[in-house]
Design a protein around this motif. Structure first.
Motif, PDB file in Angstrom:
ATOM      1  N   LEU B  24       0.832  -1.205   0.000  1.00 27.69           N
ATOM      2  CA  LEU B  24       0.000   0.000   0.000  1.00 27.69           C
ATOM      3  C   LEU B  24       0.860   1.246   0.000  1.00 27.69           C
ATOM      4  CD1 LEU B  24      -2.870  -0.903   2.471  1.00 27.69           C
ATOM      5  CD2 LEU B  24      -2.998  -0.611   0.002  1.00 27.69           C
ATOM      6  N   PHE B  25       1.917   1.218   0.826  1.00 28.90           N
ATOM      7  CA  PHE B  25       2.804   2.373   0.900  1.00 28.90           C
ATOM      8  C   PHE B  25       3.470   2.619  -0.447  1.00 28.90           C
ATOM      9  CE2 PHE B  25       7.126   3.972   1.368  1.00 28.90           C
ATOM     10  CZ  PHE B  25       6.864   5.205   1.945  1.00 28.90           C
ATOM     11  N   LEU B  26       3.973   1.551  -1.050  1.00 32.65           N
ATOM     12  CA  LEU B  26       4.686   1.705  -2.320  1.00 32.65           C
ATOM     13  C   LEU B  26       3.755   2.259  -3.389  1.00 32.65           C
ATOM     14  CD1 LEU B  26       7.261   1.292  -3.901  1.00 32.65           C
ATOM     15  CD2 LEU B  26       6.619  -1.059  -4.308  1.00 32.65           C
ATOM     16  N   LEU B  27       2.532   1.739  -3.449  1.00 35.51           N
ATOM     17  CA  LEU B  27       1.574   2.200  -4.453  1.00 35.51           C
ATOM     18  C   LEU B  27       1.226   3.669  -4.246  1.00 35.51           C
ATOM     19  CD1 LEU B  27      -0.391   1.748  -6.746  1.00 35.51           C
ATOM     20  CD2 LEU B  27      -2.036   0.884  -5.114  1.00 35.51           C
ATOM     21  N   THR B  28       0.943   4.033  -2.977  1.00 37.46           N
ATOM     22  CA  THR B  28       0.566   5.418  -2.688  1.00 37.46           C
ATOM     23  C   THR B  28       1.715   6.361  -3.002  1.00 37.46           C
ATOM     24  OG1 THR B  28      -0.589   4.428  -0.843  1.00 37.46           O
ATOM     25  CG2 THR B  28      -0.575   6.817  -0.945  1.00 37.46           C
TER      26      THR B  28
END
Lengths: 217, 488
Positions: B24-28
């Motif tokens: 999630l962090f990487l995508l955001t």
């Protein structure tokens, strides 16, 4: 033979004939139209499977939008399909061999003795009032939310990749690109040509060249 | 309507998103970087580069911070959280970060400098993370596609070069065929078993006899995997793509995706199809033997260093498959060790070509390395470390990797495979040593010393020293590789 079987065989036959048409007809516009027919009859087969929503989506999205766009592209691009088909006859024997071998293998593993209705249970018929859309929505946003989100990311990446590969900057602008100017190398600006000294002139202006030589020395 | 709402807010839908935090962090963060990059006026894209590195490092820290100690199937069993996936994620992130270090100066000097270049790296890493923690055939396939799509675009980035465009088209077509094979196999698996989760397929195989159709599906899955690995006879694309792609992309292509593809192979073959081990074992044997033979023998004849490294990559895939063929956790951990160390080595191996490239020039021929040892002794030493490690000479890490896979395959009773592997690695010695000879014993054509950017020196230093240090102290990494397979 009940009506369902008749409909199934009819549309299956149309699907197969149209699919063969896609790869055999010479005119590329006709090939696209054949593909449209393939999708159309496939959606009829999906209706038989009680997948109404998917059938309608197939018609709306693929036949309605994607294939029409495709048709535009094929009509606007002047692709010489005759040239693309060169060497077709030469590759034909090998292609037929591989094709038939693969067909034979696939047929062998899904023939009715191995993969028949007695081995694989028939899908259960749904009762009246069963909503396809509701069931799909429940699956997509419930059980399959993780793959569904990843599919969204794939579409995002497709957009980024397509734009970054085709975007060439604004063309109407006639300004200088400082970046390009900074990055320019000697090879791009200066062309060094090796050539023989021109004797004719050297004879005529012999005194001049001598003087030049003296000064350079 | 009210029942629908009630079912939507039912507790089965609510989830704990804590284990998904790295993804999630990487995508955001990547999406934010996309916006930042659009509005950035920085012509050198320094901000984008620094942010991309920061995002990668933060993601790696998050993965390390919540390193799992058990094996959990989450999100309706589409996601698996275990030490294996976390280890692969960390290694992929580290490899991507180093390959960005190599890529930065290269694309600065050429006309492929775009913020998307870094972004696509981030999304490719996201795809690999999804891939290695996929617990159903669906999420595995989607992860694979996400990764491949980014890689196709990265290969095509230098669109004005003919060679590059050709490589991109080849890679795209071959990749699409491979994906098609995998998808066709998956459809057969679903048709026979009605299951899409790996655990369900494994359970089905313990209860039922595998039918002919299921074995047929396995052939398609293994073929697709072999395409992705570049194992013979599905290797045709490897030399052309490695050669034609911008070197900065080749660096990435030859390292991180291989580790991710290992994760894919383990998930499908071991987690899903362990019940028909004998079937895929014999398929992998053909692939391994052919890869070792063709890779090593064709590499002998190469004068182009990129193609030499590409054929050596094919040969390495052969050795790596030996561990999988062993079919026990000892073999899998040997394979994991092999692929990890190979990824580091090939990162450095292709990275050194960027290190040596001056201005717009490219290093293509082996002869371009002539006299490197005299021009820059440190670089010459580090690069020869990398090549000696690839050759499998002690004390470098490549030696331990080869030893482990050959030991694993011996213990599982395939003595003839071990003999072929040993013989082929002796043949392989010849072309690796030829490069080392060119570096140290040939007279340089240009005498002037090499001046490379700091990030290049750092990248080459990390990989070269890692190869030597891991070769001297391989025990820790080997322990880790064994620990991650405790759940099989």
């Amino acid at each position: 033979m009940n009506i369902e079987a008749i409909v199934f065989y009819l549309f299956s036959a149309i699907t197969i004939i149209a699919a063969i048409g896609v790869i055999t007809v010479k005119n590329s516009v006709q090939a696209v139209l054949c593909l449209v027919l393939t999708f159309f009859s496939a959606s009829a087969l999906w209706l038989l499977l009680e997948a109404e929503f998917l059938a309608i989506t197939l018609v709306l999205v693929y036949v309605g939008a994607v294939m029409v766009l495709f048709l535009f592209v094929v009509m606007m691009l002047d692709v010489d399909f005759a040239a693309l088909k060169q060497g077709f006859a030469k590759q034909l024997p090998l292609g037929l061999l591989v094709g038939f071998a693969l067909f034979g293998a696939v047929y062998w593993v899904i023939r009715s003795q191995v993969f028949g209705t007695d081995k694989i249970p028939e899908p259960a018929k749904h009762e009246q009032g069963y909503s396809n859309v509701e069931e799909l929505g429940r699956l997509l946003y419930g059980e399959y939310f993780y793959p569904f989100e990843i599919a969204g990311v794939i579409l995002l990446v497709a957009i980024i990749a397509a734009i970054s590969l085709t975007f060439r900057g604004r063309r109407e602008r006639k300004g200088q690109s400082v970046r390009e100017q900074h990055r320019v190398t000697k090879e791009e600006r200066l062309k060094i040509v090796s050539m023989d000294s021109e004797e004719q002139y050297a004879d005529m202006e012999i005194t001049d060249t001598k003087q030049d030589e003296e000064t350079t020395l | 309507m009210s029942t629908l709402l009630a079912s939507l807010t039912a507790p089965t839908i609510s989830h704990d998103f804590w284990p998904l935090l790295p993804e999630l962090f990487l995508l955001t963060a990547a999406s934010i970087l996309l916006i930042v990059d659009v509005f950035s006026t920085d012509i050198d894209r320094k901000l984008s580069y620094n942010l991309a590195q920061l995002i990668l490092i933060s993601t790696g820290v998050i993965v390390l911070f919540q390193f799992p100690t058990s094996q959990d199937f989450l999100y309706h069993r589409h996601f698996i959280n275990d030490p294996l996936s976390a280890t692969i994620k960390v290694s992929v992130i580290v490899l991507a970060s180093i390959s960005l270090m190599f890529a930065r100066p290269y694309i600065l000097q050429r006309k492929i400098l775009r913020g998307e270049y870094y972004l696509l790296h981030l999304f490719a890493v996201l795809g690999m993370m999804v891939l290695v923690s996929g617990a159903s055939l669906l999420s595995l396939y989607l992860g694979l596609e996400l990764m491949s799509l980014c890689l196709y675009a990265l290969v095509a980035m230098r669109r004005r070069e003919k060679l590059s465009a050709e490589a991109a088209v080849k890679y795209f077509v071959m990749g699409a065929i491979a994906s098609g094979f995998i998808l066709y196999g998956i459809s057969f698996v679903y048709g026979v078993t009605g299951k899409i989760h790996l655990a369900d397929i494994a359970a089905y195989l313990t209860e039922n006899e595998a039918s002919l159709t299921l074995r047929f599906a396995l052939v398609f899955l293994v073929t697709g995997l072999a395409f992705k690995f570049g194992a013979v006879p599905f290797q045709m694309w490897v030399p052309d793509v490695y050669h034609g792609a911008p070197t900065s992309t080749t660096v990435f292509l030859a390292s991180a995706p291989k580790v991710a593809a290992f994760g894919l192979a383990i998930r499908i073959l071991v987690f899903g199809f362990a019940g028909i081990l004998a079937d895929w074992q014999s398929l992998l044997m053909i692939l391994a033997v052919l890869s070792m033979l063709v890779g090593n023998l064709v590499a002998l004849a190469q004068t182009n260093i990129k193609r030499l490294l590409a054929y050596s990559a094919i040969a390495h895939m052969g050795y790596f498959l030996l561990g999988l063929i062993a079919g026990n956790s000892e073999g899998y951990s040997a394979s994991f060790f092999y692929i990890l160390t190979y990824a580091i080595t090939s990162l450095g191996g292709f990275g050194c070509l960027i290190y040596l490239a001056k201005g717009q020039q490219e290093i293509n021929q082996i002869d371009d390395l002539k006299g490197l040892g005299m021009r820059n002794p440190w670089a010459g030493l580090l690069i020869s470390f990398l090549f000696l490690s690839m050759a499998g000479l002690p004390p470098f890490v490549g030696f331990w990797a080869k030893l482990e896979v050959i030991k694993a395959v011996l213990n599982s009773g395939h003595i003839w495979l071990a003999i072929i592997a040993a013989a082929m690695s002796i043949i392989g010695l010849f072309y690796y040593l030829k490069v080392v000879k060119v570096i140290f014993f040939d007279k340089p054509e240009i005498e002037n010393p090499i001046r490379a950017e700091r990030s290049l020196r750092l990248g080459l230093g990390i990989t070269g020293i890692a190869v030597a240090v891991l070769g001297l102290f391989p025990a820790q990494l080997m322990d880790l590789c064994q620990k991650v397979f405790q759940y099989i």
